[in-house]
Design a protein around this motif. Structure first.
Motif, PDB file in Angstrom:
ATOM      1  N   SER A  75       8.804 -20.052   7.293  1.00  0.00           N
ATOM      2  CA  SER A  75       8.299 -18.781   7.806  1.00  0.00           C
ATOM      3  C   SER A  75       7.276 -19.098   8.891  1.00  0.00           C
ATOM      4  CB  SER A  75       7.663 -17.949   6.687  1.00  0.00           C
ATOM      5  OG  SER A  75       6.555 -18.630   6.139  1.00  0.00           O
ATOM      6  N   ILE A  76       6.985 -18.099   9.693  1.00  0.00           N
ATOM      7  CA  ILE A  76       5.954 -18.247  10.720  1.00  0.00           C
ATOM      8  C   ILE A  76       4.929 -17.159  10.476  1.00  0.00           C
ATOM      9  CG2 ILE A  76       5.431 -18.121  13.182  1.00  0.00           C
ATOM     10  CD1 ILE A  76       8.157 -19.339  13.719  1.00  0.00           C
ATOM     11  N   LYS A  77       3.672 -17.555  10.458  1.00  0.00           N
ATOM     12  CA  LYS A  77       2.592 -16.596  10.229  1.00  0.00           C
ATOM     13  C   LYS A  77       1.537 -16.740  11.302  1.00  0.00           C
ATOM     14  CE  LYS A  77      -0.749 -17.541   7.274  1.00  0.00           C
ATOM     15  NZ  LYS A  77      -1.560 -17.778   6.099  1.00  0.00           N
ATOM     16  N   LYS A  78       0.880 -15.625  11.597  1.00  0.00           N
ATOM     17  CA  LYS A  78      -0.266 -15.651  12.505  1.00  0.00           C
ATOM     18  C   LYS A  78      -1.439 -16.208  11.724  1.00  0.00           C
ATOM     19  CE  LYS A  78      -2.645 -12.894  15.968  1.00  0.00           C
ATOM     20  NZ  LYS A  78      -4.009 -13.250  15.629  1.00  0.00           N
ATOM     21  N   ALA A  79      -2.016 -17.277  12.224  1.00  0.00           N
ATOM     22  CA  ALA A  79      -3.096 -17.950  11.513  1.00  0.00           C
ATOM     23  C   ALA A  79      -4.365 -17.105  11.512  1.00  0.00           C
ATOM     24  CB  ALA A  79      -3.368 -19.310  12.142  1.00  0.00           C
ATOM     25  N   GLN A  80      -5.082 -17.205  10.426  1.00  0.00           N
ATOM     26  CA  GLN A  80      -6.377 -16.551  10.247  1.00  0.00           C
ATOM     27  C   GLN A  80      -7.406 -17.632   9.923  1.00  0.00           C
ATOM     28  OE1 GLN A  80      -6.518 -13.258  10.855  1.00  0.00           O
ATOM     29  NE2 GLN A  80      -4.296 -13.249  11.135  1.00  0.00           N
ATOM     30  N   LEU A  81      -8.652 -17.254   9.858  1.00  0.00           N
ATOM     31  CA  LEU A  81      -9.708 -18.217   9.579  1.00  0.00           C
ATOM     32  C   LEU A  81      -9.445 -18.994   8.287  1.00  0.00           C
ATOM     33  CD1 LEU A  81     -12.342 -19.406  10.610  1.00  0.00           C
ATOM     34  CD2 LEU A  81     -13.563 -17.591   9.402  1.00  0.00           C
ATOM     35  N   ASN A 103     -12.332 -14.942  18.747  1.00  0.00           N
ATOM     36  CA  ASN A 103     -11.066 -14.288  19.102  1.00  0.00           C
ATOM     37  C   ASN A 103     -10.593 -14.735  20.487  1.00  0.00           C
ATOM     38  OD1 ASN A 103      -8.896 -12.609  18.537  1.00  0.00           O
ATOM     39  ND2 ASN A 103      -9.851 -10.860  19.542  1.00  0.00           N
ATOM     40  N   GLU A 104     -10.584 -16.047  20.695  1.00  0.00           N
ATOM     41  CA  GLU A 104     -10.256 -16.606  22.005  1.00  0.00           C
ATOM     42  C   GLU A 104      -8.839 -17.131  22.125  1.00  0.00           C
ATOM     43  OE1 GLU A 104     -14.722 -17.998  23.324  1.00  0.00           O
ATOM     44  OE2 GLU A 104     -13.458 -19.433  22.260  1.00  0.00           O
ATOM     45  N   SER A 105      -8.133 -17.229  21.016  1.00  0.00           N
ATOM     46  CA  SER A 105      -6.739 -17.662  21.077  1.00  0.00           C
ATOM     47  C   SER A 105      -6.008 -17.072  19.890  1.00  0.00           C
ATOM     48  CB  SER A 105      -6.629 -19.194  21.076  1.00  0.00           C
ATOM     49  OG  SER A 105      -6.956 -19.733  19.815  1.00  0.00           O
ATOM     50  N   ASP A 106      -4.695 -17.136  19.965  1.00  0.00           N
ATOM     51  CA  ASP A 106      -3.846 -16.728  18.851  1.00  0.00           C
ATOM     52  C   ASP A 106      -3.020 -17.938  18.467  1.00  0.00           C
ATOM     53  OD1 ASP A 106      -4.278 -13.759  18.457  1.00  0.00           O
ATOM     54  OD2 ASP A 106      -3.920 -13.857  20.616  1.00  0.00           O
ATOM     55  N   ILE A 107      -3.009 -18.231  17.174  1.00  0.00           N
ATOM     56  CA  ILE A 107      -2.308 -19.395  16.656  1.00  0.00           C
ATOM     57  C   ILE A 107      -1.268 -18.922  15.654  1.00  0.00           C
ATOM     58  CG2 ILE A 107      -2.538 -21.540  15.327  1.00  0.00           C
ATOM     59  CD1 ILE A 107      -5.444 -21.697  16.391  1.00  0.00           C
ATOM     60  N   PHE A 108      -0.075 -19.472  15.775  1.00  0.00           N
ATOM     61  CA  PHE A 108       0.984 -19.204  14.816  1.00  0.00           C
ATOM     62  C   PHE A 108       1.328 -20.529  14.140  1.00  0.00           C
ATOM     63  CE2 PHE A 108       1.287 -15.760  17.806  1.00  0.00           C
ATOM     64  CZ  PHE A 108       1.479 -14.665  16.977  1.00  0.00           C
ATOM     65  N   LEU A 109       1.516 -20.459  12.825  1.00  0.00           N
ATOM     66  CA  LEU A 109       1.853 -21.632  12.027  1.00  0.00           C
ATOM     67  C   LEU A 109       3.265 -21.498  11.495  1.00  0.00           C
ATOM     68  CD1 LEU A 109      -1.393 -21.835   9.849  1.00  0.00           C
ATOM     69  CD2 LEU A 109      -0.814 -23.293  11.812  1.00  0.00           C
ATOM     70  N   VAL A 110       3.999 -22.591  11.505  1.00  0.00           N
ATOM     71  CA  VAL A 110       5.288 -22.619  10.817  1.00  0.00           C
ATOM     72  C   VAL A 110       5.023 -23.233   9.443  1.00  0.00           C
ATOM     73  CG1 VAL A 110       6.054 -24.803  11.849  1.00  0.00           C
ATOM     74  CG2 VAL A 110       7.731 -23.228  10.946  1.00  0.00           C
ATOM     75  N   ILE A 111       5.456 -22.511   8.412  1.00  0.00           N
ATOM     76  CA  ILE A 111       5.234 -22.917   7.030  1.00  0.00           C
ATOM     77  C   ILE A 111       6.573 -23.344   6.430  1.00  0.00           C
ATOM     78  CG2 ILE A 111       4.344 -22.217   4.769  1.00  0.00           C
ATOM     79  CD1 ILE A 111       2.247 -22.049   7.038  1.00  0.00           C
ATOM     80  N   ALA A 112       6.621 -24.571   5.919  1.00  0.00           N
ATOM     81  CA  ALA A 112       7.814 -25.097   5.244  1.00  0.00           C
ATOM     82  C   ALA A 112       7.345 -25.909   4.045  1.00  0.00           C
ATOM     83  CB  ALA A 112       8.639 -25.960   6.195  1.00  0.00           C
ATOM     84  N   LYS A 142       3.599 -25.577   3.082  1.00  0.00           N
ATOM     85  CA  LYS A 142       2.458 -26.032   3.892  1.00  0.00           C
ATOM     86  C   LYS A 142       2.747 -25.815   5.369  1.00  0.00           C
ATOM     87  CE  LYS A 142       4.225 -30.706   3.760  1.00  0.00           C
ATOM     88  NZ  LYS A 142       4.119 -32.011   3.196  1.00  0.00           N
ATOM     89  N   ALA A 143       1.679 -25.813   6.155  1.00  0.00           N
ATOM     90  CA  ALA A 143       1.807 -25.698   7.606  1.00  0.00           C
ATOM     91  C   ALA A 143       2.310 -27.024   8.159  1.00  0.00           C
ATOM     92  CB  ALA A 143       0.466 -25.333   8.237  1.00  0.00           C
ATOM     93  N   VAL A 144       3.397 -26.969   8.925  1.00  0.00           N
ATOM     94  CA  VAL A 144       3.994 -28.189   9.469  1.00  0.00           C
ATOM     95  C   VAL A 144       4.072 -28.166  10.994  1.00  0.00           C
ATOM     96  CG1 VAL A 144       5.276 -28.637   7.342  1.00  0.00           C
ATOM     97  CG2 VAL A 144       6.375 -27.373   9.208  1.00  0.00           C
ATOM     98  N   GLY A 145       3.646 -27.064  11.611  1.00  0.00           N
ATOM     99  CA  GLY A 145       3.655 -26.964  13.057  1.00  0.00           C
ATOM    100  C   GLY A 145       2.837 -25.765  13.493  1.00  0.00           C
ATOM    101  N   PHE A 146       2.469 -25.755  14.772  1.00  0.00           N
ATOM    102  CA  PHE A 146       1.689 -24.634  15.287  1.00  0.00           C
ATOM    103  C   PHE A 146       1.927 -24.464  16.781  1.00  0.00           C
ATOM    104  CE2 PHE A 146      -0.991 -28.025  16.696  1.00  0.00           C
ATOM    105  CZ  PHE A 146      -1.697 -27.525  17.784  1.00  0.00           C
ATOM    106  N   VAL A 147       1.603 -23.273  17.238  1.00  0.00           N
ATOM    107  CA  VAL A 147       1.516 -22.984  18.659  1.00  0.00           C
ATOM    108  C   VAL A 147       0.212 -22.218  18.870  1.00  0.00           C
ATOM    109  CG1 VAL A 147       2.840 -20.813  18.548  1.00  0.00           C
ATOM    110  CG2 VAL A 147       2.738 -22.081  20.690  1.00  0.00           C
TER     111      VAL A 147
END
Length: 149
Positions: A4-10, A47-56, A59-64
């Motif tokens: 899944s891909i989620k928008k990362a939070q703190l 709030n200077e960037s938006d990060i998305f994590l790929v979860i597999a 756990k998080a295994v990638g990001f943009v």
């Protein structure tokens, strides 16, 4: 592999920072998890960037990571796709393409005109990936950096 891909939070800071640290090492930087964590914490808090994590596999295994820009001819918001990384153990599974597609979707969700990115000429895999994902190489412009010494 399910993912899944989620928008990362703190609350995702530690996982995102671990990947960000590995990303920096990929670009020949000394590993420094403390500084990587502080850097991303500031991006989240300000709030200077938006990060998305790929979860597999749980756990998080990638990001943009995307930064907001404004395009002078389109007169619209544009996103800088600054950082894209998939852990070496999870490469070749389509996660980079999935993160790019999520970034394109983010453009639509935020009324942006598109994505801008740059990568090193030596990043053979990345350069092939971006063309495959519909990016056009800009042959009209030279990009320059100026750094405070």
């Amino acid at each position: 592999m399910n993912y899944s891909i989620k928008k990362a939070q703190l609350e995702d800071l530690d996982e995102a920072a671990a990947l960000f640290n590995l990303y920096r090492v990929f670009y020949r930087q000394e590993p420094d998890l403390v500084k990587a964590t502080a850097f991303l914490r500031a991006r989240f808090l300000n709030n200077e960037s938006d990060i998305f994590l790929v979860i597999a596999e749980g756990k998080a295994v990638g990001f943009v990571q995307l930064y907001k820009l404004y395009h002078y001819t389109k007169l619209q918001k544009q996103w800088l796709l600054s950082d894209l990384f998939v852990h070496p153990d999870y490469r070749g599974k389509g996660f980079s393409v999935a993160l790019i597609n999520r970034s394109k979707q983010w453009c639509e969700e935020t009324d942006a005109c598109g994505l801008l990115l740059e990568t090193e000429k030596t990043n053979v895999i990345g350069n092939q990936l971006y063309l495959r994902c519909g990016f056009e190489q800009d042959e009209l412009h030279n990009y320059y950096n100026w750094w405070i010494k």
